[in-house]
Scaffold this motif. Structure first.
Motif, short mmCIF file in Angstrom:
data_model
loop_
_atom_site.label_atom_id
_atom_site.label_comp_id
_atom_site.label_asym_id
_atom_site.label_seq_id
_atom_site.Cartn_x
_atom_site.Cartn_y
_atom_site.Cartn_z
N TYR A 216 28.16 7.71 3.45
CA TYR A 216 28.20 7.02 2.21
C TYR A 216 26.77 6.47 1.72
N LEU A 217 26.34 5.72 2.92
CA LEU A 217 25.24 5.00 2.72
C LEU A 217 24.12 5.97 2.61
N ALA A 218 23.95 7.14 3.37
CA ALA A 218 23.05 8.28 3.24
C ALA A 218 23.14 8.96 1.56
N VAL A 219 24.46 9.08 1.21
CA VAL A 219 24.55 9.76 -0.21
C VAL A 219 24.04 8.72 -1.16
N LEU A 220 23.91 7.16 -0.94
CA LEU A 220 23.72 6.41 -1.75
C LEU A 220 21.97 6.34 -1.94
N PHE A 221 21.39 6.48 -0.75
CA PHE A 221 20.07 6.41 -0.50
C PHE A 221 19.36 7.45 -1.55
N GLY A 222 20.19 8.83 -1.02
CA GLY A 222 19.73 10.00 -1.92
C GLY A 222 19.88 9.96 -3.22
N GLY A 223 20.94 9.14 -3.82
CA GLY A 223 20.86 9.11 -5.20
C GLY A 223 19.92 8.11 -5.77
N ALA A 224 19.49 6.86 -4.94
CA ALA A 224 18.73 5.96 -5.45
C ALA A 224 17.28 6.86 -5.43
N MET A 225 16.99 7.60 -4.38
CA MET A 225 15.65 8.11 -4.56
C MET A 225 15.50 9.49 -5.47
N SER A 226 16.64 10.07 -5.99
CA SER A 226 16.70 10.89 -7.23
C SER A 226 16.41 10.28 -8.27
N GLY A 227 17.25 9.15 -8.46
CA GLY A 227 17.00 8.35 -9.64
C GLY A 227 15.45 7.69 -9.86
N LEU A 228 14.76 7.57 -8.77
CA LEU A 228 13.48 7.13 -8.72
C LEU A 228 12.60 8.28 -9.23
N ALA A 229 12.97 9.37 -8.64
CA ALA A 229 12.30 10.61 -9.01
C ALA A 229 12.23 10.67 -10.53
N GLY A 230 13.55 11.01 -11.06
CA GLY A 230 13.68 10.92 -12.54
C GLY A 230 12.98 9.76 -13.17
N ALA A 231 13.12 8.50 -12.85
CA ALA A 231 12.48 7.52 -13.54
C ALA A 231 11.02 7.50 -13.44
N TYR A 232 10.43 8.26 -12.58
CA TYR A 232 8.98 8.50 -12.45
C TYR A 232 8.54 9.59 -13.60
N LEU A 233 9.25 10.53 -13.61
CA LEU A 233 9.14 11.53 -14.72
C LEU A 233 9.13 11.04 -16.12
N SER A 234 10.11 9.87 -16.49
CA SER A 234 10.15 9.71 -17.92
C SER A 234 9.12 8.36 -18.22
N CYS A 235 8.97 7.54 -17.19
CA CYS A 235 8.12 6.31 -17.24
C CYS A 235 6.74 6.48 -16.81
N ALA A 236 6.26 7.49 -16.02
CA ALA A 236 5.04 7.54 -15.38
C ALA A 236 4.18 8.85 -15.79
N LEU A 237 4.82 10.06 -15.20
CA LEU A 237 4.17 11.21 -15.49
C LEU A 237 4.29 11.73 -16.86
N THR A 238 5.53 11.63 -17.52
CA THR A 238 5.24 11.85 -18.99
C THR A 238 6.08 10.96 -19.61
N PRO A 239 5.41 9.78 -20.11
CA PRO A 239 5.96 8.41 -20.52
C PRO A 239 6.69 8.68 -21.74
N MET A 240 7.78 9.53 -21.90
CA MET A 240 8.58 9.53 -22.87
C MET A 240 9.95 10.36 -22.45
N TRP A 241 11.00 10.51 -23.30
CA TRP A 241 12.09 10.96 -23.11
C TRP A 241 12.33 12.40 -24.08
N ILE A 242 12.55 13.40 -22.92
CA ILE A 242 12.69 14.62 -23.60
C ILE A 242 14.13 15.34 -23.03
#
Length: 308
Positions: free
Chosen positions: A190-216
């Motif tokens: 469970y802890l490993a899965v939650l960590f993986g989810g947090a990192m995937s969420g952060l990856a998505g956040a970087y896409l929409s808020c840093a790499l291309t700061p818009m939502w598509i």
């Protein structure tokens, strides 16, 4: 190719590789615990829209990034409930999670289409950032770019140099043995899965808020699947994730520069280059089954119940 042309390509490649690094390292830890979560794409999209919405609403990029991680963890918790508690099939559940994330992000992001946020700015280090050549190549990135490199080192250290990392690897190699000597395998997973989810969420956040700061809608464009392939490419070793991510980041950026170099290649072919590279790399690696068998966690994707 002149330095003035090469430096922007390298810098863009590093930026394109950063979300892949976060998502791949998160999934690597998940798989080392014995769980196969194919829902990375869905969690990245949930993190992207969650981070963007909170950033637009509050004006705080930090809160947005935290919200992106929270959204990724929420979907990961749902995956954990279904696969670890209710013992559903991990492959089918992961695919369903991706479809759910795609639909949910499209629905939640309708009112944010066309809006933009202030992206992350690079760090300016005295003297170092102004060095000719090396300055822009090494010392002008944002915090999350440097954080991705630090995370790779931290995950490598955790998995190979700590007792906690040994327990995670034991849960992925022989969960019945780990359970027999007193470790709570389900909790560890469970802890490993939650960590993986947090990192995937952060990856998505970087896409929409840093790499291309818009939502598509669908802005991850298959990066979640590339992240899954990167884990296999890296043979479940964190430091190899960096190499693979920068390679794929370079291929992704190359499609935007190839026609500028005078190459008369159809744009559709250039757009498929990252995915073509993914297929080629996986085929080359899987030609020797020993590479996979010697590195893949033995119990990857296999259900485990303490009472079984």
């Amino acid at each position: 190719m002149s330095a003035d042309t090469l430096i922007p390509i390298v810098v863009s490649s590093v930026g394109a590789a950063t979300p892949l690094i976060y998502a791949s390292l998160g999934e690597l830890v998940v798989e080392r615990s014995g769980v196969l979560n194919l829902g990375v794409e869905g969690m990245m999209l949930a993190g992207a829209i969650g981070a963007f919405a909170v950033t637009v609403t509050t004006g705080s990029l930090a809160l947005g990034l935290l919200a992106g991680m929270a959204c990724g963890m929420a979907l990961a918790a749902l995956f954990g409930l279904l696969t670890l508690t209710l013992q559903t099939n991990q492959v089918a559940t992961g695919l369903a999670l991706t479809l759910f994330g795609v639909g949910l992000s499209a629905f939640a992001g309708r009112e944010y289409v066309g809006k933009v946020v202030q992206g992350m700015s690079g760090i300016s280090l005295p003297v170092l950032s102004d060095l000719p050549g090396l300055g822009p190549l090494l010392f002008r990135y944002d915090l999350l770019v440097y954080g991705s490199v630090f995370l790779a080192g931290a995950v490598h250290w955790f998995l190979n140099r700590t007792r906690g990392g040994l327990i995670v690897r034991a849960a992925g190699e022989s969960p019945s043995t780990a359970h027999a000597i007193g470790f709570k395998v389900i909790r560890i997973r469970y802890l490993a899965v939650l960590f993986g989810g947090a990192m995937s969420g952060l990856a998505g956040a970087y896409l929409s808020c840093a790499l291309t700061p818009m939502w598509i809608e669908g802005m991850t464009a298959g990066r979640g699947w590339i992240a899954l392939a990167l884990v296999v490419f890296a043979t479940w070793k964190p430091w190899r994730v960096l190499l693979g991510a920068y390679l794929f980041g370079g291929v992704t950026v190359l499609q935007f520069h190839a026609q500028g170099f005078g190459l008369s290649v159809p744009s559709e072919f250039l757009s498929m280059l990252p995915y073509l590279a993914t297929i080629v790399v996986l085929v080359l690696i899987c030609r020797d089954p020993k590479i996979i068998l010697l590195n893949q966690p033995v119990s990857l994707g296999k259900r485990f119940h303490p009472d079984a």
